[in-house]
Design a protein around this motif. Structure first.
Motif, PDB file in Angstrom:
ATOM      1  N   LEU A 130     -10.553   1.839   4.862  1.00  0.00           N
ATOM      2  CA  LEU A 130     -10.827   0.922   5.410  1.00  0.00           C
ATOM      3  C   LEU A 130     -11.862  -0.293   4.969  1.00  0.00           C
ATOM      4  O   LEU A 130     -12.004  -1.150   5.600  1.00  0.00           O
ATOM      5  N   THR A 132     -14.395  -2.258   2.084  1.00  0.00           N
ATOM      6  CA  THR A 132     -14.289  -3.003   0.953  1.00  0.00           C
ATOM      7  C   THR A 132     -15.223  -2.046  -0.255  1.00  0.00           C
ATOM      8  O   THR A 132     -15.931  -1.388   0.133  1.00  0.00           O
ATOM      9  N   GLN A 180      -2.349  -1.877   2.212  1.00  0.00           N
ATOM     10  CA  GLN A 180      -3.830  -1.165   2.473  1.00  0.00           C
ATOM     11  C   GLN A 180      -4.996  -1.849   1.435  1.00  0.00           C
ATOM     12  O   GLN A 180      -5.886  -1.847   2.035  1.00  0.00           O
ATOM     13  N   SER A 184      -9.411  -8.905   3.463  1.00  0.00           N
ATOM     14  CA  SER A 184     -10.095  -8.998   4.808  1.00  0.00           C
ATOM     15  C   SER A 184     -11.163  -9.960   4.723  1.00  0.00           C
ATOM     16  O   SER A 184     -11.602 -10.737   3.877  1.00  0.00           O
ATOM     17  N   LEU A 189      -9.590  -4.723   0.700  1.00  0.00           N
ATOM     18  CA  LEU A 189      -9.943  -3.407   1.204  1.00  0.00           C
ATOM     19  C   LEU A 189      -9.456  -2.398   0.112  1.00  0.00           C
ATOM     20  O   LEU A 189      -8.597  -2.566  -0.909  1.00  0.00           O
TER      21      LEU A 189
END
Length: 287
Positions: A130, A132, A180, A184, A189
């Motif tokens: 979750l 970066t 996934q 963001s 991510l």
């Protein structure tokens, strides 16, 4: 959505997956972890910082498997989850030492080296995917500055095997993995690229990294978890590729029927990562 497709880190979802998580985590990494911890905080409680602790499943699994007195710092953004995590932590370690805890609200995106001051160990579960790339690198740098090992478990790796197979499995998997890796506000991510990216980040900071597979192996006894995982997985895939919507609905119905009948098996790949700072690693090998 989180890396398994669930819509939120709700307590019900976290409770549903806890048994599968506990069975999946790699016990092989505990021996080198103990060796590294013996070089730190001799005679003092081990300070374990659990990032994104949720309901505290990592503490419930790890605290009774590590020796010595322990003090857990449970960090999460959700105050209700923090209370549950603190109240559910075991009271004794593997050799009967006391286990205590305190809670701390915080967001991993804003982790500072000072947040890990005095830490003997940093842990996290189902979290790396979750982040970066920069956030993963920041975590590695913070652990290096604190000189403490990190045990990071259950990072998804994009490997899913379903039995019996279905012609749409590949399209759902590709769309889900793309979801996934979505962007963001902080950047793109890592998703299933997280295990390799995090390992590289820790190695750049001088740590020795070991990793092990930690797959969910879901069968007839895991129908509730499998069904919820499927719903979230298909929803994420359709969100990423709306053109799948029609076929995905029939696919999900079929998979849920198989799940309810006890005929569906799923292997959901994860990897566990242990990063040991160079100093602690060298000292452990001298002992």
């Amino acid at each position: 959505m989180n890396a398994h497709g669930s819509g939120a880190f709700a307590p019900d979802w976290l409770a549903l997956r806890e048994r599968a998580d506990a069975a999946a985590r790699s016990a092989e990494l505990l021996e080198p972890l103990e060796a590294a911890l013996r070089t730190r905080s001799a005679g003092e409680p081990r300070i374990v910082v659990d990032l994104g602790c949720g309901t505290g499943a990592m503490g419930r699994w790890l605290a009774p498997r590590l020796s010595g007195p322990q003090h857990w710092v449970l960090q999460d953004r959700d105050p209700a989850l923090l209370v549950r995590a603190r109240d559910g932590l075991p009271h004794r370690s593997a050799d009967g030492g006391p286990v205590t805890a305190r809670i701390r609200r915080g967001d991993l995106a804003h982790l500072r080296s000072a947040d890990l001051a005095g830490a003997s160990l940093v842990t996290a579960s189902a979290l790396l995917d979750l982040l970066t790339g920069e956030q993963a690198a920041g975590l590695a740098r913070a652990c290096a500055a604190a000189g403490c090992p990190a045990l990071l478990t259950l990072s998804v790796q994009g490997r899913v095997e379903l039995d019996p197979p279905h012609p749409l499995d590949g399209a759902i998997a590709a769309a889900f993995d793309d979801h996934q890796r979505r962007g963001s506000p902080a950047g793109r991510l890592l998703g299933p690229d997280a295990p390799a990216a995090a390992a590289a980040a820790f190695e750049r900071c001088g740590a020795r990294v070991q990793d092990r597979p930690s797959p969910w192996r879901l069968g007839a006894g895991d129908a509730a978890l499998t069904a919820e995982w499927l719903r979230g997985r298909v929803a994420a895939a359709v969100e990423q590729r709306p053109g799948l919507a029609g076929a995905a609905g029939a696919y999900l119905d079929r998979r849920l029927e198989q799940c309810a009948a006890g005929r569906l098996r799923a292997l959901v790949g994860h990897r566990d990562l242990l990063a040991i700072p160079a100093g602690a690693d060298a000292a452990a090998h001298r002992r």
